[in-house]
Scaffold this motif. Structure first.
Motif, PDB file in Angstrom:
ATOM      1  N   ASN A   1       1.200  -1.416   0.086  1.00 26.70           N
ATOM      2  CA  ASN A   1      -0.303  -0.040   0.134  1.00 26.70           C
ATOM      3  C   ASN A   1       0.689   1.261  -0.235  1.00 26.70           C
ATOM      4  O   ASN A   1       2.102   1.423   0.821  1.00 26.70           O
ATOM      5  CB  ASN A   1      -1.531  -0.218   1.668  1.00 26.70           C
ATOM      6  N   CYS A   2       0.271   2.454  -0.552  1.00 24.07           N
ATOM      7  CA  CYS A   2       0.898   3.548  -0.506  1.00 24.07           C
ATOM      8  C   CYS A   2       0.686   3.976   1.425  1.00 24.07           C
ATOM      9  O   CYS A   2       0.371   4.319   1.811  1.00 24.07           O
ATOM     10  CB  CYS A   2       0.150   4.354  -1.301  1.00 24.07           C
ATOM     11  N   LEU A   3       2.109   4.927   0.747  1.00 28.91           N
ATOM     12  CA  LEU A   3       2.571   5.653   2.548  1.00 28.91           C
ATOM     13  C   LEU A   3       1.412   6.489   2.836  1.00 28.91           C
ATOM     14  O   LEU A   3       1.108   6.157   3.678  1.00 28.91           O
ATOM     15  CB  LEU A   3       3.959   6.175   2.776  1.00 28.91           C
TER      16      LEU A   3
ATOM     17  N   SER B   1       1.170  12.154  -1.432  1.00 29.04           N
ATOM     18  CA  SER B   1       0.224  12.454  -2.652  1.00 29.04           C
ATOM     19  C   SER B   1       0.737  12.316  -3.952  1.00 29.04           C
ATOM     20  O   SER B   1       0.040  11.828  -4.575  1.00 29.04           O
ATOM     21  CB  SER B   1      -0.888  13.511  -2.013  1.00 29.04           C
ATOM     22  N   GLY B   2       1.554  12.009  -3.933  1.00 23.65           N
ATOM     23  CA  GLY B   2       2.670  11.245  -4.876  1.00 23.65           C
ATOM     24  C   GLY B   2       2.635  10.489  -5.618  1.00 23.65           C
ATOM     25  O   GLY B   2       3.854  10.075  -6.651  1.00 23.65           O
ATOM     26  N   GLU B   3       2.571   9.351  -4.696  1.00 21.61           N
ATOM     27  CA  GLU B   3       3.337   8.350  -4.274  1.00 21.61           C
ATOM     28  C   GLU B   3       2.928   7.209  -5.573  1.00 21.61           C
ATOM     29  O   GLU B   3       3.089   6.315  -5.972  1.00 21.61           O
ATOM     30  CB  GLU B   3       3.625   7.651  -3.069  1.00 21.61           C
ATOM     31  N   VAL B   4       1.345   7.500  -5.567  1.00 14.46           N
ATOM     32  CA  VAL B   4       0.316   6.634  -6.903  1.00 14.46           C
ATOM     33  C   VAL B   4       1.091   7.065  -8.405  1.00 14.46           C
ATOM     34  O   VAL B   4       0.647   6.438  -9.054  1.00 14.46           O
ATOM     35  CB  VAL B   4      -1.041   7.048  -6.272  1.00 14.46           C
ATOM     36  N   PHE B   5       1.541   7.546  -8.408  1.00 17.80           N
ATOM     37  CA  PHE B   5       1.781   8.429  -9.893  1.00 17.80           C
ATOM     38  C   PHE B   5       3.486   8.074  -9.898  1.00 17.80           C
ATOM     39  O   PHE B   5       4.163   8.510 -10.618  1.00 17.80           O
ATOM     40  CB  PHE B   5       1.904   9.804 -10.282  1.00 17.80           C
ATOM     41  N   ALA B   6       3.799   7.669  -9.397  1.00 22.04           N
ATOM     42  CA  ALA B   6       5.837   7.268  -9.705  1.00 22.04           C
ATOM     43  C   ALA B   6       5.192   5.799  -9.774  1.00 22.04           C
ATOM     44  O   ALA B   6       5.730   5.556  -8.455  1.00 22.04           O
ATOM     45  CB  ALA B   6       6.905   7.853  -7.718  1.00 22.04           C
TER      46      ALA B   6
ATOM     47  N   ARG C   1      -2.206  11.805 -13.388  1.00 23.75           N
ATOM     48  CA  ARG C   1      -2.119  12.727 -12.669  1.00 23.75           C
ATOM     49  C   ARG C   1      -2.932  14.061 -13.005  1.00 23.75           C
ATOM     50  O   ARG C   1      -2.901  14.657 -12.191  1.00 23.75           O
ATOM     51  CB  ARG C   1      -0.253  12.728 -12.366  1.00 23.75           C
ATOM     52  N   ALA C   2      -2.591  13.942 -14.107  1.00 20.16           N
ATOM     53  CA  ALA C   2      -3.884  15.494 -14.873  1.00 20.16           C
ATOM     54  C   ALA C   2      -5.119  15.193 -14.165  1.00 20.16           C
ATOM     55  O   ALA C   2      -5.292  16.653 -14.302  1.00 20.16           O
ATOM     56  CB  ALA C   2      -3.347  15.567 -16.258  1.00 20.16           C
ATOM     57  N   GLN C   3      -5.948  14.330 -14.677  1.00 18.78           N
ATOM     58  CA  GLN C   3      -7.277  14.148 -14.158  1.00 18.78           C
ATOM     59  C   GLN C   3      -6.851  14.763 -11.993  1.00 18.78           C
ATOM     60  O   GLN C   3      -7.807  15.246 -11.652  1.00 18.78           O
ATOM     61  CB  GLN C   3      -7.906  12.609 -14.373  1.00 18.78           C
TER      62      GLN C   3
ATOM     63  N   TRP D   1       8.202  17.523  -3.649  1.00 19.64           N
ATOM     64  CA  TRP D   1       9.271  16.381  -3.039  1.00 19.64           C
ATOM     65  C   TRP D   1       8.332  15.812  -2.530  1.00 19.64           C
ATOM     66  O   TRP D   1       7.729  15.981  -1.758  1.00 19.64           O
ATOM     67  CB  TRP D   1      10.465  16.880  -2.457  1.00 19.64           C
ATOM     68  N   MET D   2       8.205  14.518  -3.416  1.00 23.64           N
ATOM     69  CA  MET D   2       7.225  13.383  -2.599  1.00 23.64           C
ATOM     70  C   MET D   2       7.965  12.366  -1.970  1.00 23.64           C
ATOM     71  O   MET D   2       8.800  11.837  -2.444  1.00 23.64           O
ATOM     72  CB  MET D   2       6.264  12.941  -3.518  1.00 23.64           C
ATOM     73  N   GLN D   3       7.320  12.135  -1.144  1.00 20.35           N
ATOM     74  CA  GLN D   3       7.250  10.722  -0.163  1.00 20.35           C
ATOM     75  C   GLN D   3       7.538   8.915  -1.213  1.00 20.35           C
ATOM     76  O   GLN D   3       6.339   8.880  -2.189  1.00 20.35           O
ATOM     77  CB  GLN D   3       6.769  10.387   1.432  1.00 20.35           C
ATOM     78  N   GLY D   4       7.446   8.079  -1.108  1.00 19.69           N
ATOM     79  CA  GLY D   4       7.667   6.726  -2.072  1.00 19.69           C
ATOM     80  C   GLY D   4       8.609   5.677  -1.042  1.00 19.69           C
ATOM     81  O   GLY D   4       9.104   6.016  -0.150  1.00 19.69           O
TER      82      GLY D   4
END
Length: 250
Positions: free
Chosen positions: A80-82, A167-172, A193-195, A217-220
């Motif tokens: 799962n994402c953080l 919030s950005g991990e899902v797009f990495a 990500r655009a949506q 910067w995003m966590q992952g």
């Protein structure tokens, strides 16, 4: 592990961990209607988890079922994402976490309805009505909190800022995600990500909240099994009964 099995586990782990988090609010919500609504969202997510796990177990062919996947894996085996393992905190923290997830989850599930894998497309199709409601609900509540009292606005803005880095991990996308995109199973990261950014920006603006920089910067690491300490505590509570009494049935 097969890429598709890994991808299915990520989908199921996301919904399971968030479902467990939301269930902790049962009986403690700020209003009866909210208490019931949040519990129903938790149940929706749990139902989706079962469908993802069931398919993953079939493809894996290792003799594990949905219960084994939920209760007999250690923290480093979860994908799962953080964002989803961050503490419930106050109600603004919980709702901002929910909104960030719901916005991504809606566009993902909508994309998965057109998956080249018929089983994944069917699960997504069955889940789409639920996730549409989840996003509408959490977005409405963000607006009410952000454009509410000074206290609710301040707490919601603090949550928006604090949780943004997750919030950005899902797009990495990694090799697993890219393999699913190449096979036509999953939608591309750029599209999602655009949506997501467009919808989140619109809702935060209506809520009179400031959106952090999109290029922050995003966590992952969660998708690869590297988690915060919060997941260990959550799993210890969730898995206790099955671990203490293996194979117990009602």
């Amino acid at each position: 592990m097969d890429n598709k099995v890994n991808y299915l586990l990520r989908l199921g782990d996301n919904t399971l961990i968030l479902s467990q988090q939301l269930s902790q609010w049962c009986g403690k919500g700020p209003a009866l209607e909210e208490d019931m609504a949040l519990t129903n969202v938790a149940l929706d997510l749990l139902g989706q988890t079962r469908m993802w796990y069931e398919y993953a177990a079939e493809l894996e062919g290792a003799g594990r079922d949905e219960d084994a996947l939920a209760y007999l894996r250690d923290a480093h085996e979860f994908r799962n994402c953080l964002l989803l393992e961050q503490p419930n905190g106050n109600y603004a923290d919980t709702l901002v976490r929910q909104f960030y997830f719901d916005a991504w989850h809606y566009f993902l599930i909508d994309g998965l309805t057109r998956s080249s894998d018929a089983r994944i497309g069917a699960i997504a199709g069955k889940s789409l009505k639920e996730v549409t409601y989840h996003l509408r609900r959490s977005g409405d509540l963000i607006v009410r909190l952000g454009d509410g009292t000074d206290v609710s606005h301040a707490r919601t803005q603090a949550a928006v800022d604090a949780l943004w880095m997750y919030s950005g991990e899902v797009f990495a996308y990694d090799a697993v995600d890219e393999a699913m995109v190449a096979a036509g199973v999953a939608p591309a990261a750029g599209t999602l990500r655009a949506q997501w950014l467009a919808h989140v920006s619109e809702v935060l603006a209506e809520a009179t909240l400031s959106m952090p920089p999109a290029d922050a910067w995003m966590q992952g690491g969660g998708k690869q099994g590297r988690h915060t300490e919060h997941l260990g505590y959550l799993l210890a509570e969730m898995q206790f009964l099955q671990r203490a009494y293996p194979g117990a049935t009602w």
